[in-house]
Design a protein around this motif. Structure first.
Motif, PDB file in Angstrom:
ATOM      1  N   ARG A   1       0.980  13.715  -8.327  1.00 23.27           N
ATOM      2  CA  ARG A   1       2.241  14.191  -8.103  1.00 23.27           C
ATOM      3  C   ARG A   1       2.828  13.056  -6.968  1.00 23.27           C
ATOM      4  N   HIS A   2       3.160  11.775  -7.684  1.00 23.73           N
ATOM      5  CA  HIS A   2       3.183  10.614  -6.908  1.00 23.73           C
ATOM      6  C   HIS A   2       4.779  10.611  -6.259  1.00 23.73           C
ATOM      7  N   HIS A   3       5.692  11.228  -6.986  1.00 22.12           N
ATOM      8  CA  HIS A   3       6.965  11.198  -6.335  1.00 22.12           C
ATOM      9  C   HIS A   3       7.051  12.383  -5.261  1.00 22.12           C
ATOM     10  N   ASP A   4       6.441  13.351  -5.277  1.00 20.35           N
ATOM     11  CA  ASP A   4       6.271  14.379  -4.294  1.00 20.35           C
ATOM     12  C   ASP A   4       5.497  13.546  -3.116  1.00 20.35           C
ATOM     13  N   GLY A   5       4.682  12.976  -3.339  1.00 19.81           N
ATOM     14  CA  GLY A   5       3.854  12.339  -2.235  1.00 19.81           C
ATOM     15  C   GLY A   5       4.459  11.181  -1.503  1.00 19.81           C
ATOM     16  N   ALA A   6       5.458  10.237  -2.618  1.00 20.06           N
ATOM     17  CA  ALA A   6       6.436   9.417  -1.631  1.00 20.06           C
ATOM     18  C   ALA A   6       7.313   9.919  -0.908  1.00 20.06           C
ATOM     19  N   ARG A   7       7.790  11.241  -1.273  1.00 22.93           N
ATOM     20  CA  ARG A   7       9.036  11.785  -0.682  1.00 22.93           C
ATOM     21  C   ARG A   7       8.234  12.578   0.863  1.00 22.93           C
ATOM     22  N   TRP A   8       7.134  12.953   0.538  1.00 25.82           N
ATOM     23  CA  TRP A   8       6.156  13.902   1.691  1.00 25.82           C
ATOM     24  C   TRP A   8       6.195  12.506   2.858  1.00 25.82           C
ATOM     25  N   LEU A   9       5.769  11.309   2.620  1.00 26.07           N
ATOM     26  CA  LEU A   9       5.472  10.418   3.590  1.00 26.07           C
ATOM     27  C   LEU A   9       6.778  10.039   4.045  1.00 26.07           C
ATOM     28  N   ARG A  10       7.855   9.980   3.472  1.00 27.77           N
ATOM     29  CA  ARG A  10       9.032   9.811   3.942  1.00 27.77           C
ATOM     30  C   ARG A  10       9.621  10.640   4.956  1.00 27.77           C
ATOM     31  N   SER A  11       9.463  11.735   4.586  1.00 30.15           N
ATOM     32  CA  SER A  11      10.074  12.981   5.227  1.00 30.15           C
ATOM     33  C   SER A  11       9.184  13.338   6.566  1.00 30.15           C
ATOM     34  N   ARG A  12       7.869  12.734   6.649  1.00 35.02           N
ATOM     35  CA  ARG A  12       7.211  12.804   7.850  1.00 35.02           C
ATOM     36  C   ARG A  12       6.957  11.533   8.591  1.00 35.02           C
ATOM     37  N   HIS A  13       7.707  10.545   8.238  1.00 31.96           N
ATOM     38  CA  HIS A  13       7.658   9.173   8.553  1.00 31.96           C
ATOM     39  C   HIS A  13       7.401   9.078  10.177  1.00 31.96           C
ATOM     40  N   ALA A  14       8.229   9.913  10.897  1.00 30.37           N
ATOM     41  CA  ALA A  14       8.311   9.641  12.397  1.00 30.37           C
ATOM     42  C   ALA A  14       6.970  10.439  12.713  1.00 30.37           C
ATOM     43  N   ASP A  15       6.258  11.066  12.238  1.00 27.27           N
ATOM     44  CA  ASP A  15       5.014  11.660  12.599  1.00 27.27           C
ATOM     45  C   ASP A  15       3.568  10.828  12.396  1.00 27.27           C
TER      46      ASP A  15
END
Length: 466
Positions: free
Chosen positions: A232-246
């Motif tokens: 799920r590489h697209h989901d993974g990329a979105r996940w990291l972007r969404s949690r960037h501040a964490d």
């Protein structure tokens, strides 16, 4: 909390008389051999930093020691933290700390003495014995999060996926909701579940950990691994972007999360994006072998995709030590040092420095019994296969990788990191013109990654062999 208490925190017994120093308790009710509440507070801050990778745990441990110089536990944990770097230099520092603190450690609580014993085993290079000693602590004191963390990291370095999962499982029932640092135990469990193939459970545990503490990079990392393993590489990329501040701001684990970001980019064949990620976030991070491993792996994958990274590899390989005692300490690092040499394309350097690395893997004098086993069983055979690959002996490289790849977990790393071996095997088989072997190996990607652009590229390369 000022009175002396028993080490199992459930009753007061005659065992307390063996502890020369009056005890307080920590935030989880574990007895500690100090009178100073300030020292206990600094230790708690150190544990928070160790688990979250935010802040400086070494400085917090030093502050605890400054408050009570006679309390050995902060020094012991500092040694343990240095040992988890998996390098020769920090291990020498840890050994010196343990020697200097031995007398004070002997006056500590029973649990603190057990920590000194475990750290001494790790410092001697017997990582199995160290994990057994930390496990013995967890049997008696399941709320000892430092013992759990150290054992968890060395389970990872030893490729022990079973205990990556089971160790957190065994202690979690003792961790009541709301107990300080409980979320990090869930984060460790999430990673262990992922490495054991329980992906749905791992994602649930990781998200539960983040519900307790959103700034838990280890939990972010565990869920990221789930996305990687499920294709799920697209989901993974979105996940990291969404949690960037964490995870990405002033965090000591950020370099590895950027490694995963680059993996998602390469799965999508966004090689320009992956190269930009390397240049911005991985190229500057070379102080620790853990960082150099990730940079090396990203560049090698880009090289397999046909990207010219020779100049970057030339800069990176100069940050690796190819001579003992640094080489020969941990086989997983040694292999990546050799890959950096191969990636740079400098034949003379590969012959001279590569021979030094191979010698270190044949006779790993600077490590201990654990690394000697890992080097003999996994590190050296893989290094020889990569040497064949660098020398254009494609069939030999493919055979060497095929023989060793299925037991490569025995020298540590994650499934995602060891995928480098499979990609290199594919490349060697294609270059050797072995269409049957290449397709045979590529079929492993189909259950999770049949539809990704990277799999499509390999299918095209194999198809051209027909």
């Amino acid at each position: 909390m000022d009175a002396a208490v028993d080490d199992d925190t459930t009753s007061t017994t005659s065992r307390t008389s063996r502890t020369a120093r009056p005890c307080r308790t920590d935030a989880r009710g574990l007895a500690v051999g100090t009178r100073s509440q300030a020292a206990v507070d600094h230790l708690e801050a150190a544990l928070q930093a160790m688990l979250s990778y935010f802040g400086d745990p070494l400085a917090a441990l030093d502050a605890a020691t400054a408050e009570d110089p006679g309390w050995a536990l902060p020094t012991t944990l500092k040694a343990g933290l240095l040992l988890t770097m998996g390098e020769h230099g920090p291990t020498l520092q840890a050994r010196q700390l343990l020697r200097g603190g031995a007398e004070a450690a002997a006056r500590g609580t029973e649990r603190e003495r057990a920590h000194a014993h475990a750290a001494a085993a790790a410092a001697a290079g017997d990582w199995e014995a160290a994990c057994d000693a930390w496990e013995a602590i967890l049997v008696r004191w399941p709320l000892d999060v430092a013992a759990l963390l150290f054992a968890h990291l060395f389970d990872f370095y030893r490729g022990d996926a079973l205990n990556l999962k089971r160790r957190p499982q065994r202690v979690l029932p003792h961790w009541a909701d709301g107990l300080p640092l409980r979320g990090f135990v869930l984060g460790m469990l999430a990673f262990g579940l992922e490495e054991s193939g329980h992906h749905a459970q791992a994602e649930d545990a990781g998200r539960a950990a983040l519900a307790v503490n959103p700034r838990d990079p280890w939990a972010v990392h565990a869920v990221t691994h789930v996305f990687e393993m499920q294709g799920r590489h697209h989901d993974g990329a979105r996940w990291l972007r969404s949690r960037h501040a964490d995870w990405a701001v002033d965090n000591g684990f950020a370099f590895h999360q950027w490694f995963h970001a680059a993996l998602f980019q390469m799965e999508a064949l966004d090689t320009e994006g992956a190269l930009a990620t390397y240049d911005a976030h991985l190229a500057p991070a070379t102080d620790m072998a853990l960082q150099r491993v990730d940079g090396t792996a990203v560049l090698w994958r880009l090289k397999l995709l046909g990207v010219d990274v020779a100049s970057r590899f030339d800069a990176l390989r100069r940050t690796w030590s190819t001579q003992a005692p640094d080489a020969g300490f941990y086989a997983f690092n040694d292999l990546h040092a050799l890959i950096a040499l191969a990636g740079a394309g400098d034949v003379a350097a590969l012959q001279s420095a590569g021979d030094s690395l191979l010698d270190a893997l044949r006779s790993p004098a600077s490590g201990g019994p654990t690394n000697r086993r890992m080097s003999a069983e996994v590190g050296l055979p893989l290094a020889l296969a990569f040497t064949d690959h660098a020398s254009g002996r494609w069939s030999d490289a493919a055979r060497g990788l095929l023989r060793c790849r299925d037991r490569a977990h025995g020298f540590g790393g994650s499934h995602a990191q060891r995928d480098l071996l499979t990609l290199t095997l594919l490349d060697a088989a294609v270059r050797a013109g072995d269409r049957a072997l290449a397709r045979h190996v590529l079929h492993e990607r189909f259950p999770a990654k049949a539809g990704t652009p990277l799999t499509a590229l390999w299918l095209q390369r194999i198809g051209r062999l027909a």
